[in-house]
Design a protein around this motif. Sequence first.
Motif, mmCIF file in Angstrom:
data_model
loop_
_atom_site.group_PDB
_atom_site.id
_atom_site.type_symbol
_atom_site.label_atom_id
_atom_site.label_comp_id
_atom_site.label_asym_id
_atom_site.label_seq_id
_atom_site.Cartn_x
_atom_site.Cartn_y
_atom_site.Cartn_z
ATOM 1 N N UNK A 102 42.823 47.463 70.738
ATOM 2 C CA UNK A 102 42.199 47.852 70.192
ATOM 3 C C UNK A 102 41.420 49.159 70.958
ATOM 4 N N UNK A 103 41.554 50.393 70.168
ATOM 5 C CA UNK A 103 40.097 50.924 71.318
ATOM 6 C C UNK A 103 39.680 52.002 70.340
ATOM 7 N N UNK A 104 38.363 51.844 70.664
ATOM 8 C CA UNK A 104 37.408 52.487 68.984
ATOM 9 C C UNK A 104 37.328 53.743 69.905
ATOM 10 N N UNK A 105 37.806 54.499 68.515
ATOM 11 C CA UNK A 105 37.710 56.146 68.923
ATOM 12 C C UNK A 105 37.895 56.873 66.924
ATOM 13 N N UNK A 106 37.295 58.334 67.659
ATOM 14 C CA UNK A 106 37.253 58.939 65.823
ATOM 15 C C UNK A 106 38.381 58.505 65.424
ATOM 16 N N UNK A 107 38.468 58.096 64.295
ATOM 17 C CA UNK A 107 39.556 58.231 63.108
ATOM 18 C C UNK A 107 40.103 59.303 62.874
ATOM 19 N N UNK B 42 32.755 43.625 43.467
ATOM 20 C CA UNK B 42 31.638 43.226 43.309
ATOM 21 C C UNK B 42 31.854 41.730 44.508
ATOM 22 N N UNK B 43 31.859 41.521 45.136
ATOM 23 C CA UNK B 43 32.270 40.549 46.237
ATOM 24 C C UNK B 43 32.361 41.121 46.714
ATOM 25 N N UNK B 44 33.179 42.124 47.411
ATOM 26 C CA UNK B 44 33.346 42.129 48.499
ATOM 27 C C UNK B 44 32.863 43.074 49.222
ATOM 28 N N UNK B 45 32.717 42.993 50.366
ATOM 29 C CA UNK B 45 31.739 43.133 51.013
ATOM 30 C C UNK B 45 32.786 44.465 52.346
ATOM 31 N N UNK B 46 31.817 45.002 52.411
ATOM 32 C CA UNK B 46 31.874 46.455 54.130
ATOM 33 C C UNK B 46 32.902 45.318 55.322
ATOM 34 N N UNK B 47 32.474 44.682 55.110
ATOM 35 C CA UNK B 47 33.610 43.634 56.718
ATOM 36 C C UNK B 47 35.099 43.369 56.084
ATOM 37 N N UNK B 48 35.184 43.407 55.258
ATOM 38 C CA UNK B 48 36.270 42.743 54.836
ATOM 39 C C UNK B 48 37.291 43.752 54.843
ATOM 40 N N UNK B 49 36.609 44.807 53.871
ATOM 41 C CA UNK B 49 37.243 46.419 54.479
ATOM 42 C C UNK B 49 38.147 46.203 55.284
ATOM 43 N N UNK C 189 36.274 49.508 62.649
ATOM 44 C CA UNK C 189 35.071 49.331 63.496
ATOM 45 C C UNK C 189 33.638 48.898 61.905
ATOM 46 N N UNK C 190 32.922 47.918 61.906
ATOM 47 C CA UNK C 190 31.949 47.782 60.882
ATOM 48 C C UNK C 190 30.611 49.534 61.683
ATOM 49 N N UNK C 191 30.458 48.906 62.797
ATOM 50 C CA UNK C 191 29.282 50.683 63.205
ATOM 51 C C UNK C 191 29.951 51.558 62.987
ATOM 52 N N UNK C 192 31.185 52.059 62.713
ATOM 53 C CA UNK C 192 31.681 53.307 62.297
ATOM 54 C C UNK C 192 31.470 53.705 61.336
ATOM 55 N N UNK D 69 28.607 54.358 60.224
ATOM 56 C CA UNK D 69 28.246 55.793 60.267
ATOM 57 C C UNK D 69 28.918 56.942 59.603
ATOM 58 N N UNK D 70 30.316 56.448 59.137
ATOM 59 C CA UNK D 70 31.036 57.316 57.339
ATOM 60 C C UNK D 70 30.004 57.885 56.560
ATOM 61 N N UNK D 71 29.597 56.244 56.558
ATOM 62 C CA UNK D 71 28.598 56.536 54.848
ATOM 63 C C UNK D 71 27.415 56.753 55.177
ATOM 64 N N UNK D 72 27.384 57.248 56.501
ATOM 65 C CA UNK D 72 25.584 57.893 56.021
ATOM 66 C C UNK D 72 25.927 59.257 56.089
ATOM 67 N N UNK D 73 26.925 59.483 57.215
ATOM 68 C CA UNK D 73 27.553 61.724 56.639
ATOM 69 C C UNK D 73 27.854 62.030 55.785
ATOM 70 N N UNK D 74 28.370 60.935 55.026
ATOM 71 C CA UNK D 74 29.023 60.690 53.550
ATOM 72 C C UNK D 74 27.722 61.801 52.513
#
Length: 281
Positions: free
Chosen positions: A18-23, A40-47, A54-57, A60-65
């Motif tokens: 898996x290559x990390x790139x702009x989705x 409420x019990x579901x975390x960002x990691x599971x999504x 990836x979690x950092x991506x 970053x999307x949430x910060x942009x929104x």
Amino acid sequence: MAPSTRLPNRSTPPPDRYIVREADTVKRTRFFDAFDARSKDESILSICKDLQVTTPTARRWLRQRNLIGQTAYRRTRKISLRLGRPFSVSQNQLEMLISPSQNPVRNQTYEAQLDYHNIPLSKRGLQRTLTRRANGSRRYKQTYIGKLISQTNRQKRLEYGKTYQSFSGHILRPPGAWYEPQNIQQRGEKNGVKLHIAAWVNWHGKGELRFYNDENNHTVRPRRRTKPRESKYETDKDFAQRIREWKASLQHKREYKPKGNSMTQKYYYERLLPYDIDAIS
């Protein structure tokens, strides 16, 4: 027989790492929808594991929104006021160049202004920069105005404008009825001032305007009719009759005043001609 160039194994190769790139827009939108609909019990990691993000991506999307709103749903470039190299001339320098109080050499050439302010641009570069970033500024020819209007004339012009501001000289009428009395406007008399001017001009130069006036105020008399001459083809009786008609047509002596100023030959060679001769010399 030549060897075959085909691969012996034609099976599908295993997937790469898996290559990390702009989705793309679809994956990013799916992530936002899943994040908004999570429990409420579901975390960002599971999504992120379900959508292979990836979690950092995702963070970053949430910060942009949070910063730019709905624009974050689309593929965006790097957020910046201007992409590319920085400008050689700042906006403050451009405002200084077009400011009457800060630029004392505005009336000089582009090259002189560049040297005076030590700006690292060429003449053409400065022209393009002013056109694009200074609202189309450039070197224009200065406007010439005459003597300032006095307070008395200014007041008269204001009164005239208020009186005739709604008068346009047009009238509503059917076509072809311009000679009807109700559609005709009486033109007032023109009380002008007659000016008599003398000047000279040629290829090499021109002289000053001279306003002349004959101070003698000479009178103008109409030309008198000449006395008729006797013809050899007429009788004495006919000639005497023509003499009587000529005497009857003579006008009485009276003084005629000229309607305007005029110039005589004497006035010309005494007052105006010497100035022209000096100019030619």
